[in-house]
Design a protein around this motif. Structure first.
Motif, short mmCIF file in Angstrom:
data_model
loop_
_atom_site.label_atom_id
_atom_site.label_comp_id
_atom_site.label_asym_id
_atom_site.label_seq_id
_atom_site.Cartn_x
_atom_site.Cartn_y
_atom_site.Cartn_z
N ARG A 90 -5.14 -24.44 -9.55
CA ARG A 90 -5.44 -25.54 -9.10
C ARG A 90 -6.01 -26.31 -10.22
NH1 ARG A 90 -11.46 -24.24 -6.37
NH2 ARG A 90 -12.45 -23.72 -8.08
N LYS A 92 -8.61 -29.71 -11.51
CA LYS A 92 -9.49 -30.58 -11.37
C LYS A 92 -9.20 -31.73 -12.28
CE LYS A 92 -13.70 -31.98 -9.87
NZ LYS A 92 -14.20 -32.16 -8.37
N GLU A 122 -4.13 -31.80 -2.48
CA GLU A 122 -5.21 -32.19 -2.75
C GLU A 122 -6.23 -31.71 -1.67
OE1 GLU A 122 -9.02 -34.01 -2.95
OE2 GLU A 122 -7.69 -34.54 -1.46
N PHE A 123 -7.37 -30.94 -2.25
CA PHE A 123 -8.16 -30.56 -0.94
C PHE A 123 -9.67 -30.51 -1.89
CE2 PHE A 123 -10.72 -27.21 1.10
CZ PHE A 123 -10.35 -27.53 2.45
N ASN A 124 -10.54 -31.24 -1.19
CA ASN A 124 -11.99 -31.12 -1.90
C ASN A 124 -12.15 -31.41 -3.40
OD1 ASN A 124 -13.39 -30.59 0.71
ND2 ASN A 124 -13.47 -28.79 0.46
N GLY A 125 -11.32 -32.37 -3.82
CA GLY A 125 -11.38 -32.89 -5.19
C GLY A 125 -10.60 -31.96 -6.18
N TYR A 126 -9.68 -30.96 -5.68
CA TYR A 126 -8.86 -30.05 -6.55
C TYR A 126 -7.52 -30.42 -6.05
CZ TYR A 126 -12.83 -27.44 -8.46
OH TYR A 126 -13.82 -26.99 -8.99
N TRP A 182 -12.60 -18.98 -4.38
CA TRP A 182 -12.09 -20.49 -4.31
C TRP A 182 -12.62 -21.25 -2.93
CZ3 TRP A 182 -6.70 -21.53 -6.95
CH2 TRP A 182 -6.97 -21.16 -8.35
N VAL A 184 -10.87 -21.23 -0.36
CA VAL A 184 -9.77 -21.80 0.45
C VAL A 184 -8.80 -20.80 0.90
CG1 VAL A 184 -10.19 -23.96 -0.73
CG2 VAL A 184 -8.59 -22.10 -1.62
N THR A 192 -6.64 -24.99 3.54
CA THR A 192 -7.63 -25.07 4.26
C THR A 192 -8.93 -24.21 3.84
OG1 THR A 192 -6.74 -23.11 5.51
CG2 THR A 192 -6.10 -25.14 6.08
N ALA A 193 -9.89 -24.64 4.49
CA ALA A 193 -11.17 -23.77 3.93
C ALA A 193 -11.05 -22.44 4.67
CB ALA A 193 -12.31 -24.54 4.85
#
Length: 197
Positions: A90, A92, A122-126, A182, A184, A192-193
């Motif tokens: 991942r 950032k 892209e998921f939550n800023g990553y 992480w 996810v 996904t979360a």
């Protein structure tokens, strides 16, 4: 007086006792010999057997950013798995302004729009690469093909834009390791979360 019957019974009982005593003594001697043989063998093996060294080595999980940068344009931004096990990667992206000496200054900086490469999500800023990457390899598609940074700002803060690419890697299995570290769940083309069931 005749004691023939009595004497014959009495004489017969004594040899049986001697016979059972001999058998008991023989059995006891045999057990003692076996015990000494087993004990001696065990002692010999313990003192004469070379120790076996445990050669277990833990896996290494690490990564390195690979990019081309000509001062204003970043291109071919990707990440190499430098560890020794399959890993998820991942990234950032962090942007800020610097002055002519490279010192951080105020003012906002926004990452210019770009389309992530295939299998990057892209998921939550990553940005996650959704396939495991083999050791010594990199994702099949770059995260960023080409992105142009702001060379100079015309506001009171001034300066120019910097974008740092910060990458992380984690072993791809078990899924719980990724989830607990992480937060996810990663599957091909999807992030996904993480939820525990």
């Amino acid at each position: 007086m005749y004691h023939g019957k009595y004497e014959s019974k009495h004489l017969q009982a004594r040899p049986r006792r001697r016979s059972s005593r001999k058998a008991g003594t023989l059995l006891l001697s045999l057990l003692l010999v076996i015990t000494l043989a087993l004990g001696g063998t065990a002692a010999y093996l313990i003192t004469r057997t070379d120790p076996v060294l445990n050669s277990f080595q833990p896996s290494q999980v690490d990564c390195k950013v690979k990019e081309d940068f000509d001062g204003t344009t970043k291109s071919n931004v990707n990440v190499i798995n430098t560890g020794d096990t399959k890993a998820y990667i991942r990234v950032k992206l962090v942007t800020y302004r610097v002055n002519g000496e490279g010192q951080h200054i105020g003012g906002t900086a926004t990452i210019p729009g770009f389309t992530p490469g295939v299998n990057w999500v892209e998921f939550n800023g990553y940005y996650y690469y959704t396939l495991p990457v083999a050791p010594g390899e990199q994702p099949g598609a770059a995260l960023i093909n080409r992105i142009v940074l702001t060379g100079s700002y015309n506001d009171a803060d001034g300066g120019k834009q910097v974008i740092e690419v910060m990458a992380e890697a984690i072993q791809s299995g078990p899924a719980q390791a990724v989830g607990s570290s992480w937060g996810v769940t990663i599957s091909e083309g999807s992030v996904t979360a993480y939820t525990t069931t």
